[in-house]
Design an enzyme around this catalytic site. Sequence first.
Site, short mmCIF file in Angstrom:
data_model
loop_
_atom_site.label_atom_id
_atom_site.label_comp_id
_atom_site.label_asym_id
_atom_site.label_seq_id
_atom_site.Cartn_x
_atom_site.Cartn_y
_atom_site.Cartn_z
N ASP A 101 0.91 -1.09 -0.08
CA ASP A 101 -0.03 -0.19 -0.08
C ASP A 101 0.84 1.24 0.05
O ASP A 101 1.76 1.41 0.90
CB ASP A 101 -0.79 0.08 1.48
CG ASP A 101 -2.40 0.45 0.84
OD1 ASP A 101 -3.36 -0.30 1.44
OD2 ASP A 101 -2.39 1.43 0.28
N ASP A 220 -2.98 4.62 -2.30
CA ASP A 220 -4.03 5.27 -1.69
C ASP A 220 -4.39 6.62 -2.05
O ASP A 220 -3.56 7.55 -2.23
CB ASP A 220 -3.57 5.31 -0.40
CG ASP A 220 -4.67 5.74 0.80
OD1 ASP A 220 -5.52 5.02 0.92
OD2 ASP A 220 -4.38 6.89 1.46
N GLU A 275 -6.37 4.06 -6.19
CA GLU A 275 -7.70 4.21 -5.64
C GLU A 275 -8.06 5.56 -5.87
O GLU A 275 -7.51 6.53 -5.55
CB GLU A 275 -7.52 4.15 -4.08
CG GLU A 275 -8.76 4.12 -3.47
CD GLU A 275 -8.91 4.47 -1.93
OE1 GLU A 275 -7.95 5.41 -1.44
OE2 GLU A 275 -9.57 4.16 -1.00
N HIS A 348 -11.54 -3.09 2.73
CA HIS A 348 -11.13 -2.79 4.42
C HIS A 348 -12.02 -1.70 4.94
O HIS A 348 -12.18 -1.21 6.10
CB HIS A 348 -9.82 -2.34 4.56
CG HIS A 348 -9.21 -1.33 4.00
ND1 HIS A 348 -9.01 -1.39 2.72
CD2 HIS A 348 -8.64 -0.19 4.47
CE1 HIS A 348 -8.51 -0.28 2.46
NE2 HIS A 348 -8.11 0.59 3.43
N ASP A 349 -12.43 -0.77 3.72
CA ASP A 349 -13.34 0.42 3.97
C ASP A 349 -15.05 0.14 3.63
O ASP A 349 -15.58 1.14 4.04
CB ASP A 349 -12.90 1.48 2.85
CG ASP A 349 -11.41 1.82 3.18
OD1 ASP A 349 -10.78 2.46 2.25
OD2 ASP A 349 -11.13 2.16 4.31
O1 TEU Z 1 -9.59 5.53 1.68
C1 TEU Z 1 -10.08 6.61 0.97
C2 TEU Z 1 -11.45 6.94 0.98
O2 TEU Z 1 -12.07 7.22 -0.04
C3 TEU Z 1 -11.89 6.78 2.15
O3 TEU Z 1 -11.50 7.90 2.78
C4 TEU Z 1 -13.22 6.47 2.42
O4 TEU Z 1 -13.97 7.61 1.81
C5 TEU Z 1 -13.52 6.31 3.60
O5 TEU Z 1 -12.70 5.01 4.02
C6 TEU Z 1 -14.77 6.30 3.86
O6 TEU Z 1 -15.51 5.38 3.07
C7 TEU Z 1 -8.32 5.34 1.73
C8 TEU Z 1 -7.94 4.03 2.81
O7 TEU Z 1 -8.48 3.08 1.98
C9 TEU Z 1 -8.65 4.36 3.74
O8 TEU Z 1 -8.62 3.22 4.77
C10 TEU Z 1 -8.04 5.45 4.70
O9 TEU Z 1 -8.74 5.72 5.96
C11 TEU Z 1 -7.92 6.78 3.73
O10 TEU Z 1 -7.60 6.51 2.43
C12 TEU Z 1 -6.94 7.81 4.15
O11 TEU Z 1 -5.66 7.10 3.96
#
Ligand code: TEU
Length: 582
Positions: A101, A220, A275, A348-349
Amino acid sequence: MTDIDRAWWKEAVVYQIYPRSFKDSDGDGMGDIPGIIEKVDYLADLGVDCVWLNPVYESPGVDNGYDISDYRAIMHEFGTMADWEALRDALHERGIRLIMDLVVNHTSDEHAWFVDARSATDSEHRDYYWWREGRDPEQTTLDPDDYDTPIGVDEVPPNDWESFFGGPAWTYDDRTGEWYLHLFDERMPDLNWETPSLREDLFEMMEWWLDHGIDGFRMDVINLISKPEGLPDGEDPTAIVNGSDKFVNGPRVHEYLSELHDRVLAGTDSMTVGEMAELSIDEAKRYVGDDGDGMSMVFTFDHMRLDMTDAGRWSHRESSPRELKETMTHWQEGLADEGWNSLFLNNHDEPRQVSRFGDVEQYRRESAKLLATLLHTLRGTPYIYQGEELGMTNYPFESLDEIRDVDTIKNVRAAQESGRLDESDVMDLVRYRTRDNARTPMQWNDAEHAGFTDGNPWMPVNPNKENINAEDARDDPNSIWHYYRELIDLRSERDVVVYGDYDLRLRDHESLWVYTRTLETDDERDSLLVVLNFASDETAFDPPADLAGRDADVLVSNYDTAVDAVEADTLRPWEARVYDLH
Ligand code: TEU
């Protein structure tokens, strides 16, 4: 005729590991790298080709590792650099690649660069971040009471941008009397890519990891790294967060990524997946197209927004299978001739896919298999998020006290304070939407903590580990796990699954998702027909006229299905069929 432009990352199945929740080897209740090493044979048996490892770098853990304080050190709870090298070798020995990542839109506020930057306005690394003086409240529409400023500081931030985690995207730093930008938590300051020496430091760090033998990067929020001149206020009231109309796909993003590609990635066989929320097809082609920035593929999120209202993530509306079909078809057709799709329905999100898109109450196994059939027979690279291959589900959270996710905690608090969220709706929405649904420990067996840890797990284990766990799944030939294996095998055996053209059929059907995959090369024409019943009811399937009666057999199905032709039939609830067309 399809000219096959082969690449390992197009043919691969990628398995995403969230290290905190995968396997704990030392009983501290937190997953770690030696724990992952214990499970590399599990990954090899599943048949995956690549691992995407969520951040394991040194971090204070504000955002579970997305707040990096040292890009070249392993967080001590996860182990050592020697452990990481042992994991890399264990994966490579089994023919499994490893992508890391890459989090370069921001760092932790404990990173040495930020510690130096905040010490003085003329510090060496001041311009590695975004520092600005505040504005006179009278000159803006902002309310000073909305911002935490010390007594006597009568200022509002330099603009009205908001954080993805709720609240303003600026924090006043009284050491130097200026504000700094953070599109996420205030402890995650945004990096200023306009500073050439920063870009050079980041490129050298990427080269360092490639020299350590990794096979690419998941990047990211990579389309946030360019901020517009003057940092103007947001102008789009429908933006996902205020100001995102200004900082998403910013003015120099393609210049920066092209420089990154030419400087670090050109000439390597590495894969990059960016992403990128808020992306159009045309913008995507600027990243991954034939004349793009050289990225391999992107994670897009249109299909992750269908169950949200204009109020954004912390809202809920019922979406339909047809909306999902139309949205993912838009990207299948949009990148058919150039570029490449990633294929995922959770990570994971996001909530667990079988809870969000399937029928976890009545048809968990069937709907989990149907969703897997979709992701492994569309055109693109499938990503399996840890536990998805078991049909793991959302967790039955009862109280906000159980939640660890900074995004959930801060956004729900902001929504409650603004009155956007009634107390009575909070837990229903949190249970449905929180990222912690994806972060409960991997369920290895039905032991007290599902075989994840001998200690006290940092997150509660889902009580359904009694009947949803890897040990039982591997012993059950009809499990979701074995079905994933069948799909992964099909991909490795048939080029048409990877490279075949996607052609949607029965486009207007509300619950059937029917498409062909066709690959014509100099020496073969190979066609599959995929039929998916996105419904908990039986659905009549009337084949398109040009396919009716066609000789075929069923390669993969989540029910016992034996046919020798494509004929009208009644599909059972969540029935999925992959026909081999003769
Ligand atoms: O996520 C980016 C993103 O779009 C997220 O901020 C999303 O909007 C949030 O998770 C609520 O849905 C990336 C990573 O995947 C996430 O785990 C991190 O928290 C974020 O960036 C900041 O690095």
